[in-house]
Design a protein around this motif. Structure first.
Motif, PDB file in Angstrom:
ATOM      1  N   ILE A  37      29.677  18.640   7.182  1.00  9.94           N
ATOM      2  CA  ILE A  37      28.684  19.704   7.024  1.00  9.94           C
ATOM      3  C   ILE A  37      27.329  19.030   7.212  1.00  9.94           C
ATOM      4  O   ILE A  37      26.658  18.632   6.267  1.00  9.94           O
ATOM      5  CB  ILE A  37      28.846  20.446   5.671  1.00  9.94           C
ATOM      6  CG1 ILE A  37      27.805  21.543   5.517  1.00  9.94           C
ATOM      7  CG2 ILE A  37      28.939  19.510   4.487  1.00  9.94           C
ATOM      8  CD1 ILE A  37      28.116  22.564   4.442  1.00  9.94           C
ATOM      9  N   TYR A  47      18.125  20.261   7.174  1.00  9.60           N
ATOM     10  CA  TYR A  47      19.565  20.533   7.046  1.00  9.60           C
ATOM     11  C   TYR A  47      20.174  19.713   5.908  1.00  9.60           C
ATOM     12  O   TYR A  47      20.865  20.237   5.048  1.00  9.60           O
ATOM     13  CB  TYR A  47      20.290  20.217   8.354  1.00  9.60           C
ATOM     14  CG  TYR A  47      19.943  21.133   9.492  1.00  9.60           C
ATOM     15  CD1 TYR A  47      20.637  22.327   9.689  1.00  9.60           C
ATOM     16  CD2 TYR A  47      18.925  20.817  10.396  1.00  9.60           C
ATOM     17  CE1 TYR A  47      20.332  23.171  10.747  1.00  9.60           C
ATOM     18  CE2 TYR A  47      18.612  21.657  11.448  1.00  9.60           C
ATOM     19  CZ  TYR A  47      19.314  22.831  11.618  1.00  9.60           C
ATOM     20  OH  TYR A  47      18.991  23.669  12.664  1.00  9.60           O
ATOM     21  N   ASN A  48      19.960  18.410   5.948  1.00 11.78           N
ATOM     22  CA  ASN A  48      20.482  17.528   4.899  1.00 11.78           C
ATOM     23  C   ASN A  48      19.620  16.286   4.804  1.00 11.78           C
ATOM     24  O   ASN A  48      19.133  15.781   5.819  1.00 11.78           O
ATOM     25  CB  ASN A  48      21.940  17.154   5.177  1.00 11.78           C
ATOM     26  CG  ASN A  48      22.123  16.464   6.516  1.00 11.78           C
ATOM     27  OD1 ASN A  48      21.910  15.257   6.647  1.00 11.78           O
ATOM     28  ND2 ASN A  48      22.521  17.213   7.541  1.00 11.78           N
ATOM     29  N   GLU A  52      22.066  22.407   3.783  1.00 10.23           N
ATOM     30  CA  GLU A  52      23.515  22.286   3.785  1.00 10.23           C
ATOM     31  C   GLU A  52      24.080  21.893   2.425  1.00 10.23           C
ATOM     32  O   GLU A  52      25.225  22.222   2.115  1.00 10.23           O
ATOM     33  CB  GLU A  52      23.954  21.324   4.878  1.00 10.23           C
ATOM     34  CG  GLU A  52      23.804  21.982   6.247  1.00 10.23           C
ATOM     35  CD  GLU A  52      24.002  21.060   7.411  1.00 10.23           C
ATOM     36  OE1 GLU A  52      24.637  21.479   8.387  1.00 10.23           O
ATOM     37  OE2 GLU A  52      23.497  19.913   7.371  1.00 10.23           O
ATOM     38  N   THR A  97      28.406  14.337   5.083  1.00  6.69           N
ATOM     39  CA  THR A  97      27.141  14.701   5.708  1.00  6.69           C
ATOM     40  C   THR A  97      26.380  13.440   6.083  1.00  6.69           C
ATOM     41  O   THR A  97      26.761  12.329   5.702  1.00  6.69           O
ATOM     42  CB  THR A  97      26.305  15.598   4.780  1.00  6.69           C
ATOM     43  OG1 THR A  97      25.250  16.222   5.526  1.00  6.69           O
ATOM     44  CG2 THR A  97      25.721  14.819   3.609  1.00  6.69           C
TER      45      THR A  97
END
Length: 238
Positions: free
Chosen positions: A85, A34-35, A47, A27
């Motif tokens: 991801i 999201y992250n 995520e 990631t």
């Protein structure tokens, strides 16, 4: 960054993914919600929670690895990790190089953010390198100004280098607040086929396991619950 082990069991793969003790989840760690990296120096966000649950349901031992966005696909292909991801939209162009699971986040809007609602969207527009938004801006007739991270694109608008930034609307939303300096400009733009887990084309068994886990999360509503948790009640769900 500390290694984050989710379970104690190892699983061996035979088709394209032989004897893998640990699945490495790649990631960016710089694209909230999201992250991102939290105060403990660990991967966090939507995520992280989705990935942890996918590994649990697929009975996989997983660890998280961070990588800069602009080299995230080459480093997957070179074996530095086993999945991406990282808020990566499923596109035909990317599928020429890598494979994807089904989407774990539905197709959502991209949007322009600027200091004025009347910003020149055919002027200089900032976007993150290697994104579908950067490709869209390049084809729109505007002057594309690319940066390595989302924060850099936002800073470019703030300091006058760019007229607007174009990115996932969900990622830009925290910057657009009542009484704040940033506003939406122009219309939303739907792009991509949703966000999926990126994999090497050879890792067919891993793809099948993750697809089954995503399906189960869709069926029991747990993905929708996480989308709502991180993106709000108005976010698009499955």
């Amino acid at each position: 960054m500390k290694t984050l082990i989710l379970t104690a069991s190892a699983l061996a793969f035979s088709a394209g993914f032989a004897m893998a003790d640990t699945i490495r989840m790649g990631t960016e760690g710089a694209y909230p919600p999201y992250n991102f990296i939290d105060d403990k120096g660990e991967v966090a966000g939507f995520e992280r929670e989705v990935g942890d649950e996918l590994c649990k349901r697929a009975e996989l031992t997983c660890e998280w690895v961070t990588n800069e966005w602009d080299s995230i696909i080459p480093n997957l292909l070179s074996g530095n990790y086993d999945t991406i991801i990282a808020g990566m939209s499923i596109t035909d162009e990317r599928m020429e190089t890598i494979d994807f699971t089904q989407n774990y986040f539905p197709p959502a809007a991209s949007a322009y953010m600027a200091l004025s609602a009347e910003a020149d969207l055919m002027g200089v527009v900032a976007a993150q390198t290697g994104t579908i938004q950067a490709d869209y801006v390049a084809k729109s007739g505007a002057t594309l100004l690319e940066f390595a991270t989302l924060d850099d694109t936002v800073a470019a608008v703030k300091n006058g280098e760019a007229d607007a930034v174009f990115a996932d609307k969900d990622a830009l939303a925290p910057f657009v607040t009542d009484g704040g300096e940033f506003v939406w400009s122009g219309d939303d733009v739907p792009l991509g086929g949703g966000i999926g887990v990126g994999l090497r084309k050879s890792d067919t068994e891993l793809k099948d396991k993750l697809n089954a886990a995503i399906t189960s999360m869709k069926e029991d509503g747990s993905i929708n619950a996480l989308i709502t948790k991180y993106f709000g009640e108005e976010a698009k769900t499955f």
